[in-house]
Design an enzyme around this catalytic site. Structure first.
Site, PDB file in Angstrom:
ATOM      1  N   SER A 145      -1.317   0.735   3.953  1.00  0.00           N
ATOM      2  CA  SER A 145      -1.226   1.660   2.267  1.00  0.00           C
ATOM      3  C   SER A 145      -0.646   2.957   2.415  1.00  0.00           C
ATOM      4  CB  SER A 145      -2.756   1.803   1.878  1.00  0.00           C
ATOM      5  OG  SER A 145      -3.524   2.490   0.856  1.00  0.00           O
ATOM      6  N   TYR A 158     -11.321   4.743   3.847  1.00  0.00           N
ATOM      7  CA  TYR A 158     -10.455   3.302   3.062  1.00  0.00           C
ATOM      8  C   TYR A 158      -8.310   3.780   4.062  1.00  0.00           C
ATOM      9  CZ  TYR A 158      -7.552   0.303   0.835  1.00  0.00           C
ATOM     10  OH  TYR A 158      -6.635  -0.382   0.508  1.00  0.00           O
TER      11      TYR A 158
END
Length: 262
Positions: A145, A158
């Site tokens: 990501s 995350y």
């Protein structure tokens, strides 16, 4: 000849979103597919039917990759069916959304890391074991990501999990390189997936204002890059993280509008 003609590829988390976009791109490139899913059999079956209608060989398998016994059973099934792998995309992961620091709990941490970190690690190890005896090696593609580069408040857990995938990619590339196995990491930015389209609070135009290219990403944007990394065209690329975010990570700070969805 198609870029992945005759290649056998595993894609995890393939039922929806980025995983489904990658599956469609791999099918169009000629790959035979082993598609993993966890929680949406209807979506997985619909995707498989769509791809089979184009002449693609598709195998479906349900597993919770946060549970190592289920992960191992899936790879045992791949070994029985094919005996080997040419490419693998480790896309499966869990996104807890916005979690302010005061709401971080051991339970959220354990759930997140069991899939995003432990699941990706042990899937990669099984993939290497299946690829290492291939004369032409293989290609492993992790889905990280842009959060590893730039983030927003509430995304600590995350971002941490995706940062671990970035580090894992480099180490695996180093150790698997002697077998001709390449390992790379795609770091998507904001990708417009189904759950966003159905959200009444989602505003595509507002999100796009934070992205230098002026548009949100689509699953097929990631799929096209994954095909390249799985093909011989990228034969000298390994250990890299390639950011696909429309230039978003070049901004000094991020708006809350643009939370990465992978």
């Amino acid at each position: 000849m198609k870029a992945l003609a005759g290649k056998r590829a595993l894609i995890t988390g393939a039922a929806r979103g980025i995983g489904a976009g990658i599956a469609r791109s791999f099918a169009a490139a000629g790959a035979e597919l082993f598609l993993h899913y966890r929680s949406d059999p209807a979506a997985a079956e619909a995707l498989a039917a769509e791809l089979r209608a184009t002449g693609t060989e598709v195998h479906l398998y349900r597993a919770d990759l946060g549970k190592l016994e289920e992960l191992d059973a899936m790879f045992d099934a791949i070994e029985r069916e094919w005996g080997t792998l040419d490419a693998a995309v480790n896309n499966a992961g869990w996104d807890p959304g916005m979690v302010p620091l005061e709401e971080v709990t051991p339970e959220i941490y354990e759930k997140l890391t069991s899939v995003n970190i432990r699941g990706t690690l042990f899937a990669s190890l099984r993939e290497i074991a299946l690829m290492k005896h291939n004369p032409s090696g293989g290609s492993i593609i992790n889905i990280g990501s842009v959060q590893q580069e730039t983030t927003v408040p509430g995304r600590t857990l995350y971002a941490m999990s995706k940062g671990a995938i970035h580090a894992l990619t480099g180490e695996l590339a180093l150790e698997a390189g002697e077998f001709g196995i390449r390992v790379n990491n795609i770091a998507p930015g904001f990708i417009e997936v189904e759950r966003l389209k159905g959200s009444p609070s989602y505003n595509r135009e507002a999100v796009a204002t934070d992205i230098p290219l002026g548009r949100v990403g689509q699953p097929e944007d990631i799929g096209a890059l994954a095909v390249f990394l799985a093909s011989s065209e990228s034969g000298f690329i390994s250990g890299d993280t390639i950011i696909a975010d429309g230039g978003l990570h070049r901004r000094l700070a991020r708006s809350r509008n643009t939370i990465s969805r992978t």
